[in-house]
Design a protein around this motif. Structure first.
Motif, mmCIF file in Angstrom:
data_model
loop_
_atom_site.group_PDB
_atom_site.id
_atom_site.type_symbol
_atom_site.label_atom_id
_atom_site.label_comp_id
_atom_site.label_asym_id
_atom_site.label_seq_id
_atom_site.Cartn_x
_atom_site.Cartn_y
_atom_site.Cartn_z
ATOM 1 N N GLY A 12 1.076 -1.660 0.204
ATOM 2 C CA GLY A 12 0.075 0.144 0.461
ATOM 3 C C GLY A 12 1.069 1.396 -0.294
ATOM 4 N N ASP A 13 0.134 2.658 -0.034
ATOM 5 C CA ASP A 13 0.686 4.304 0.182
ATOM 6 C C ASP A 13 0.026 4.448 0.450
ATOM 7 O OD1 ASP A 13 -1.442 3.667 -1.547
ATOM 8 O OD2 ASP A 13 -1.070 4.552 -3.176
ATOM 9 N N CYS A 14 -0.459 3.857 2.389
ATOM 10 C CA CYS A 14 -1.233 4.655 2.983
ATOM 11 C C CYS A 14 -2.489 5.835 2.128
ATOM 12 C CB CYS A 14 0.233 6.471 3.931
ATOM 13 S SG CYS A 14 1.499 5.479 4.396
ATOM 14 N N ALA A 17 -4.641 -0.157 -1.257
ATOM 15 C CA ALA A 17 -3.602 -1.072 -1.515
ATOM 16 C C ALA A 17 -3.969 -1.702 -2.028
ATOM 17 C CB ALA A 17 -3.596 -1.866 0.509
ATOM 18 N N MET A 72 6.740 -1.992 2.978
ATOM 19 C CA MET A 72 5.146 -2.652 2.488
ATOM 20 C C MET A 72 6.438 -2.913 1.262
ATOM 21 S SD MET A 72 3.439 -2.821 5.085
ATOM 22 C CE MET A 72 1.860 -2.950 3.112
ATOM 23 N N ILE A 93 4.642 6.379 -2.140
ATOM 24 C CA ILE A 93 4.525 6.839 -1.835
ATOM 25 C C ILE A 93 4.025 8.034 -1.789
ATOM 26 C CG2 ILE A 93 4.144 8.001 0.966
ATOM 27 C CD1 ILE A 93 4.028 5.130 0.702
ATOM 28 N N TRP A 206 9.420 3.794 4.354
ATOM 29 C CA TRP A 206 9.114 3.290 5.710
ATOM 30 C C TRP A 206 10.007 2.385 6.162
ATOM 31 C CZ3 TRP A 206 4.388 2.004 6.424
ATOM 32 C CH2 TRP A 206 3.717 1.523 5.450
ATOM 33 N N ALA A 232 -0.315 1.668 7.817
ATOM 34 C CA ALA A 232 -0.661 1.603 6.046
ATOM 35 C C ALA A 232 -1.240 1.691 6.305
ATOM 36 C CB ALA A 232 -0.275 0.613 5.524
#
Length: 593
Positions: A12-14, A17, A72, A93, A206, A232
């Protein structure tokens, strides 16, 4: 058919996901946010509802996987008769775009990979218009459906009955990058991504975040992984924290307890916030507090128990009848009818978390304390109101003990804010109300025969949520009432060595069917054991509970102890944060983990 729930990993990219099976299938992806419609929805049906497969063509290929350090970035290692290769998958991100990157790296010999792309937009209700957008040197495919579009680059893909297929072959040291980029359909195609730079920056992001985690004690690696998962699930832009990455994964295979957890429950977000603050992430508390102020902005009497990721209020529950559900578990739901429920515990959990942040050094502003004071006025205004409880019962409203204890906790935090921090508020009135609620619990919500707290007024049943009473300070972990409650939980709620929430056959929740042990409740009992001196029992239960995590450390909502399978939505924030609390409790004991 979708893979087992435990066979999925998360990248995921916050913001959103992808769920990737150990077989190389992306079977779930909603863009651009967790609560957006899916592009890949095979998780809730079949591959025809959207999936993206990338795996060796050798049917005897064997896969193992891990996350790259504390990131991640998922690394899947494939061993075939012809060679070894790895697939490195991640989402950068970057708030300006949404990319899913699948880098294939040759290790030994040669491995032929096949890829099959089935794009199905809007929860598989729309097959996109697809066209070739590149050339032989730089192949690209563009899919368009209404407001959404994706560009897939890196391998030549050819159409066959709404499926796009391609192959590539590795050699030692080779690198092939497959990149899917989401965009609004009315925007120009985004530029190709510099994958080397994106991989480096993602790993560094990360690693830097995880490197600040403060935890010494047993289960450290799993604690770090759980906190990374919680990060995340926290939106980098808005500060909203979702309860899970998925919707409608069943609590019981074939059953109807299938809910959409891709929203921000005030309770779950507050509990997540509390755990992150306790491990050194005070800035996350400030971000979420700003989210809270925006979400509740206006009239606090209109407070909801949950919101959209940016604070949206309109979350109607609907059924997607065209999706058969995970292993036929229907209905598939989007939205959640619990949005309209009154749950008396919610404000208590929010104020407990905000006190934790305050005690850790987060300064109050005139607006932030004013908001909390208004929430306390709402507690006063609804002091005797029955509610649906922490488990969002769809039966009749009741006087739940857990809810009453959280009302007590809310008033207690208001009192402590005034006494310890000099904030303004009606101290005498809140103290009187707090003590009145405590007296009510002591006299009407304790079983006179067993001495245990009860689930709600008028029953002798217990509820695993009662394990939270010592967590918020209503009683000590060795209080005779909670010890009696633990005994009753052990007698009536333990299944296969784990803890269920409550007895679903008691008829209180208004829902047909049953469920399996609930992982958060199991970890709450670990914490209770540890803090009441039952150290050996705490470690034994912790080991059983940790064994339910999948190979990359993800906990789902529940666990079927007979079939030895994960059930419910994954990854579940409540499970991960309860695990971290349990590990923290064990870190305070002398026993080895």
């Amino acid at each position: 058919m979708a893979a087992y729930i435990e066979d999925y990993a998360l990248v995921g990219d916050c913001r959103t996901a992808a769920l990737i099976s150990i077989g190389g299938d992306i079977d779930w992806l909603s863009v651009p946010r967790y609560d957006s419609p899916s592009i890949f929805g095979a998780l809730l049906g079949t591959e025809e509802h959207g999936s993206w497969r990338l795996a060796p063509t050798d049917r005897d290929a064997r896969a193992t996987r891990r996350y790259d350090g504390d990131s991640m970035i998922l690394v899947t290692r494939w061993e075939t008769t012809g060679g070894i290769a790895e697939v490195h998958e991640f989402m950068p991100i970057d708030g300006e775009r949404v990319d899913v990157i699948r880098r294939v790296v040759g290790v030994e010999g040669s491995v032929e990979f096949g890829t099959e792309l089935r794009m199905r937009f809007d929860y598989a209700r729309t097959v996109p218009w697809v066209l070739q957008a590149g050339d032989d040197d730089e192949p690209a495919l563009r899919g368009i459906a209404g407001p959404d579009a994706v560009v897939v680059r890196g391998v030549a893909l050819h159409a066959e009955d709404h499926v796009h297929r391609g192959t590539l072959t590795t050699r030692p040291g080779s690198t092939d990058d497959l990149v899917m980029t989401w965009q609004r359909s009315y925007r120009p195609d985004p530029d190709p991504l510099d994958v080397d730079a994106a991989l480096r920056e993602t790993r560094e992001w990360w690693s830097h975040w995880a490197g600040r985690i403060d935890h010494d004690g047993p289960y450290r690696d799993q604690v770090v992984r759980s906190l990374v998962v919680l990060r995340a699930l926290s939106n980098l832009d808005t500060g909203g924290i979702v309860a899970a990455a998925t919707t409608s994964l069943p609590e019981q295979i074939g059953g109807g307890r299938n809910w959409d957890y891709r929203y921000v429950w005030l309770r779950d977000a507050a509990l997540t916030l509390d755990v992150l603050v306790c491990h050194g992430f005070l800035h996350v508390a400030e971000h979420w507090r700003k989210w809270l102020m925006r979400a509740i902005a206006g009239d606090p009497t209109q407070l909801q128990i949950m919101y959209g990721i940016a604070g949206e209020r309109d979350l109607p529950e609907r059924e997607l009848t065209h999706l058969p559900g995970y292993e036929g578990s229907s209905p598939v739901r989007i939205g959640n009818a619990a949005v309209s429920q009154y749950q008396a515990d919610t404000i208590g959990e929010v104020l407990v978390a905000l006190e934790s942040a305050r005690d850790s050094g987060l300064e109050e502003t005139s607006m932030s304390w004013s908001l909390q004071r208004e929430l306390l006025y709402q507690v006063e205004a609804n002091i005797d109101r029955l509610d649906q409880g922490i488990w969002e019962m769809r039966g009749e409203a009741r006087r739940f003990t857990h809810s009453r204890a959280m009302v007590w906790a809310a008033l207690d935090r208001g009192v402590r804010a005034i006494r310890a921090h000099g904030l303004e508020g009606p101290l005498d009135r809140w103290e009187r109300l707090r003590d009145k609620v405590a007296h009510e619990i002591d006299t009407t919500l304790v079983d006179p025969d067993t001495g245990a707290f009860v689930q709600y007024e008028g029953t002798t049943e217990v509820d695993a949520a009662l394990l939270q009473l010592p967590q918020v300070g209503f009683c000590e972990p060795d209080d005779r009432r909670i010890l009696a409650t633990v005994k009753r939980i052990e007698q009536t709620l333990m299944v296969g060595g784990l803890v269920t929430r409550y007895r679903t056959d008691a008829g209180v929740d208004g829902i047909d069917g049953g469920e399996h042990p609930f992982m958060a409740c199991t970890f709450w009992l670990v914490e209770q054991y540890a803090r009441s001196g039952r150290i050996e029992d705490a470690h034994d239960l912790m080991k059983r509970a940790c064994a339910t995590a999948n190979d990359v450390g993800l906990f789902s909502e529940e666990y079927d102890t007979d079939a030895r399978r994960q059930t419910g939505n994954i990854p579940q924030a409540l499970s991960h944060l309860a695990f971290v609390r349990a590990a923290d409790a064990l870190a305070g004991t002398s026993a080895d983990g």
